[in-house]
Design an enzyme around this catalytic site. Structure first.
Site, short mmCIF file in Angstrom:
data_model
loop_
_atom_site.label_atom_id
_atom_site.label_comp_id
_atom_site.label_asym_id
_atom_site.label_seq_id
_atom_site.Cartn_x
_atom_site.Cartn_y
_atom_site.Cartn_z
N ASP A 470 20.73 -75.91 141.73
CA ASP A 470 21.66 -75.66 140.63
C ASP A 470 21.93 -76.99 139.95
OD1 ASP A 470 23.50 -74.25 139.05
OD2 ASP A 470 25.15 -74.92 140.32
N ASP A 673 26.21 -74.78 145.31
CA ASP A 673 27.57 -74.99 145.82
C ASP A 673 28.58 -73.97 145.32
OD1 ASP A 673 27.72 -75.70 143.17
OD2 ASP A 673 29.01 -77.45 143.51
N ASP A 677 25.90 -68.93 143.65
CA ASP A 677 24.66 -69.32 144.32
C ASP A 677 24.43 -68.57 145.63
OD1 ASP A 677 24.03 -71.27 142.40
OD2 ASP A 677 25.38 -72.71 143.35
#
Length: 785
Positions: A470, A673, A677
């Site tokens: 990410d 995080d 996700d």
């Protein structure tokens, strides 16, 4: 009045009182301990209750002790759970032995308040075995070095002494080995104890029969003087050597708990309680409840997780983030238990205590990972399942061949060959190969900020060739900052930023926070804004110091009548770098004047590029999947050298990307995080949660990186590769040793070199193989990450 209420007030009747600690009735005038607190006398049934009350009177007087008991009663009270190091699927309450292999169970928490009873017991049995083995070796080996002790006392007497010395060793000291071996036969889980039981039992039983019933053997089997050769010393020395290996192993397994002990030692034993009355004293940490107020002084460790309520300080959060630089905290900021208060005194309100703190969760994860088994362990277990019956077959074959075609005395040679095969083939090294590496590696990982939830994830990470990351919070800081302030005319950059901060004072947008924070850092005046209005998707507008100002995107500025021609090229340059550009204009009736540009960006983490270069060097491709716009995502990717970019991706899109990559044959790791996700973390071959993120992400991942950046991923992968390499080395040593040792023990070298392996040497070699595997696994404690 209830007994509990009476305990707070002190008494039930004139003659009795209630102990406020344990709730028992105390008869007054019986010289029982008492204590006065806040003008009230409290009486106790014994000095122990008195001392507990004296250490933390508020805890009992306030009723917190009752509340804690009620909360504890609602939690599962399974007691200390124990598991088998060789068969982790075996779990039970309290200590005991494994029903599969017979080994003593170990505490699942990795540590126990009680001493290691098995280590204590085995050490005693080792001493008994050694005390018997030394005179036995003197009796049997003395004549070989010129000490004719057997001729001094007579052969018959020497054999009887051997039997007397060997019997307590075999029948008492070796009893755990026989119990485990018998369990393995009953459960058909053949293992090292199967071979030890049969080998030692065969040597001892043969020797006892040869000593007391020599007439059952043919005269051709007997030595000069009519005595049968006996191998009491072999049985005893084998037991002693196995105990040496077991004691070394148990001590080594205790060393693997060093990481957990080190983590537990980070938490202070007491906390400086501040009562509602203003009293302060050091209370036991276990008495601190959620909602309690505690003071943390310079140099002290933060006792529990909570919120700073008064004061400020710089906190060393390297336990959580891995960053060596302290973080400045003020009232309202969250503080984590076991982090270190570097300077300043502050008050905090406890929020998470006991097993709910981050430190406790870290300890639980390390313990769980140390007990987990890697898939590669399944191979070792399957091989061991076939290996033991094969060794028994080889032992029978060796016995038959030596008896039928071996030199005189052939039966004695047959016994020696069979027992040597059984002893040297003990697969203890095989069984230790994987668990020892996993336990040591998880401890090493914890010290480096890499928490391993299970061994399978660690093994899979070693083979990962693609990592999907990410952007926000992983590649970038996750907190926008003002990067550029570009005046379009006379106003200075500070004036532009000051007006922009005044406009954003009423906004809760992340970009507004960045502008306000930048103004604060520059000590700029932030004026009050009137007639504030937020225009969705465009910007904000308000009256500041009597003038109408607006801050927003290009469309918003042009709608107000501003001419952006002179600033468009500069704005385009900033946008190409992935920055969000806002235009500050001063509105006039029917027109607007452009005052300047304010650019905000989520800065790239300083070590991100080096970490990506390191991952590339190890053959790992990096794909960025983010919900951000294409231009912003591509700017970050260009700066970091990322292989591929997937922008505008929703949570389900990340999961679909993972599944597509896996379908193409990639071994995929996912690092993230956020809550968004979590699906992708579960879908990946291995999920890597940034410890600075959401709890659900941490729970969904196989590994958690406390530092929360790509360097943590690089460290985790290096740890995984080192661990899998170490396991393969251990398995290679174990298989090579057994492959070479069994034929030698069976006597294949005898026809060429005239060499035959003694059962004692076989036992020594077997123990040495286990020690070599343990020593190799412990090397992981110092692996460089």
């Amino acid at each position: 009045m209830t007994d509990a209420q009476a305990a707070i007030d002190g008494t039930i009747a004139d003659e009795k009182a209630i102990d406020p600690v344990c709730g028992m009735s105390v008869t007054l005038g019986k010289e029982k301990p008492s204590l006065t607190y806040k003008g009230t006398d409290y009486h106790f049934c014994n000095p122990k209750c008195h001392d507990r009350f004296d250490a933390d009177p508020y805890f009992y007087v306030s009723g917190n002790s009752r509340r804690k008991k009620e909360e504890d009663a609602q939690k599962p009270q399974a007691g200390a759970q124990f598991t088998c190091p060789m068969d982790p699927e075996v779990i039970q309450d309290g200590p005991g032995t494994c029903p599969i292999c017979g080994m003593a169970l170990e505490p699942m928490g990795g540590l126990s308040d009680e001493p290691n009873h098995e280590l204590i017991d085995f050490t005693k049995r080792l001493w008994v075995s050694c005390l018997a083995a030394v005179p036995l070796l003197i009796l049997t080996m003395g004549p070989m070095i010129g000490l004719p002790i057997r001729s001094w006392i007579g052969e018959g007497t020497a054999i009887l002494i051997e039997a007397v010395l060997a019997t307590p060793v075999v029948l008492w000291a070796a009893l755990p080995f026989f119990q485990r071996g018998w369990t393995s036969l009953k459960t058909r889980h053949f293992n090292m104890w199967t071979l030890i039981m049969i080998g030692v039992g065969a040597a001892y039983l043969y020797s006892m029969v040869a000593t007391f019933l020599p007439g059952v053997f043919p005269n051709s089997f007997k030595m000069a003087g009519g005595h049968m050769p006996v191998y009491f010393e072999a049985a005893v020395v084998i037991v002693a050597l196995v105990f040496v290996g077991q004691v070394l192993e148990l001590r080594a397994r205790e060393q693997t708990g060093d990481a957990i002990r080190a983590l537990m030692d980070l938490a202070p034993k007491t906390a400086r309680r501040v009562t509602p009355d203003g009293d302060e004293y050091d209370a036991p940490l276990e008495n601190i409840m959620s909602g309690d107020v505690v003071r943390v002084r310079p140099g002290e460790a933060v006792p529990v997780d909570g919120i700073m309520t008064e004061g400020g300080s710089s906190i060393d959060e390297s336990l959580v983030t891995g960053e060596p630089l302290p973080v400045q905290k003020t009232a309202g900021d969250h503080v984590t238990g076991a982090t270190l208060n570097k300077s300043g005194t502050f008050l905090m309100r406890a929020e998470k205590v006991g097993a709910d703190t981050m430190l406790a969760k870290i300890i639980d994860m390390v313990s769980a990972a140390q007990r987990s088994r890697a898939p590669i362990q399944g191979l070792a277990d399957r091989v061991a399942g076939y290996f033991v019956p094969a060794v028994l077959a080889v032992a029978v074959l060796a016995f038959a061949v030596w008896w039928l075609v071996g030199p005189s005395p052939s039966f004695v040679h047959a016994i020696v060959a069979a027992v040597s095969v059984l002893i040297i083939a003990c697969p203890c090294a095989l069984g230790l190969a994987t668990p020892m590496s996993i336990m040591t590696a998880t401890g090493r990982g914890a010290r480096a900020g890499v928490l391993v939830k299970d061994a399978e994830s660690l093994e899979r990470l070693a083979s990962v060739d693609t990592i999907v990351v990410d952007k926000t919070g992983t590649l970038t800081e996750g907190r926008p900052v003002v990067t550029d302030v570009v005046p379009a005319g006379e106003p200075s950059g500070d004036r532009i930023l000051s007006v922009a901060a005044s406009l954003e004072k009423g906004s809760e947008h992340p970009l507004a926070e960045a502008i306000l924070r930048a103004a604060e850092e520059r000590n700029l005046q932030v004026a009050s804004a009137g007639d504030f209005a937020a225009v969705t998707g465009k910007g904000v507008r308000a009256i500041v110091e009597g003038h109408d100002f607006a801050l927003g995107n290009a469309t918003f500025a042009e709608d107000l009548g501003a001419d952006l021609t002179a600033a468009r090229d500069r704005a385009e340059e900033l946008a190409e770098l992935g920055k969000t550009v806002m235009f500050l204009v001063k509105a006039q009736p029917g027109s607007a004047d452009l005052l300047g540009l304010v650019a905000v960006a989520d800065p790239i983490k300083p070590n991100a590029r080096a970490a990506i270069d390191g991952l590339h060097a190890e053959g790992v491709a990096i794909i960025m999947a983010t919900g951000d716009a294409e231009r912003t995502a591509q700017a970050v990717a260009n700066a970091l050298g990322i292989d591929d970019v997937k922008a505008g991706v929703l949570p389900e899109g990340k999961q679909h990307l993972i599944e597509t990559l896996k379908a193409a044959g990639r071994k995929v790791g996912m690092a993230g995080d956020g809550i968004n996700d979590a699906p992708a973390l579960v879908a990946a071959d291995v999920g890597l949660a940034m410890g600075t993120g959401a709890d659900v992400a941490v729970e969904s991942a196989g590994l958690t990186l406390l530092k929360g950046d790509l360097e943590g991923i690089l460290r985790a992968r290096r740890l995984a590769r080192a661990t899998v390499g170490n396991i393969k080395q251990n398995l290679f040593f174990a298989f090579l040793y057994n492959s070479a040792g069994v034929p030698i023990a069976a006597g294949v070298l005898y026809p060429v070199f005239g060499l035959m392996l003694s059962p004692m040497l076989a036992a020594a070699a077997m123990s040495l193989s286990s020690v070599s595997v343990i020593s190799n696994a412990l090397r992981l404690r110092n692996v460089k990450l």
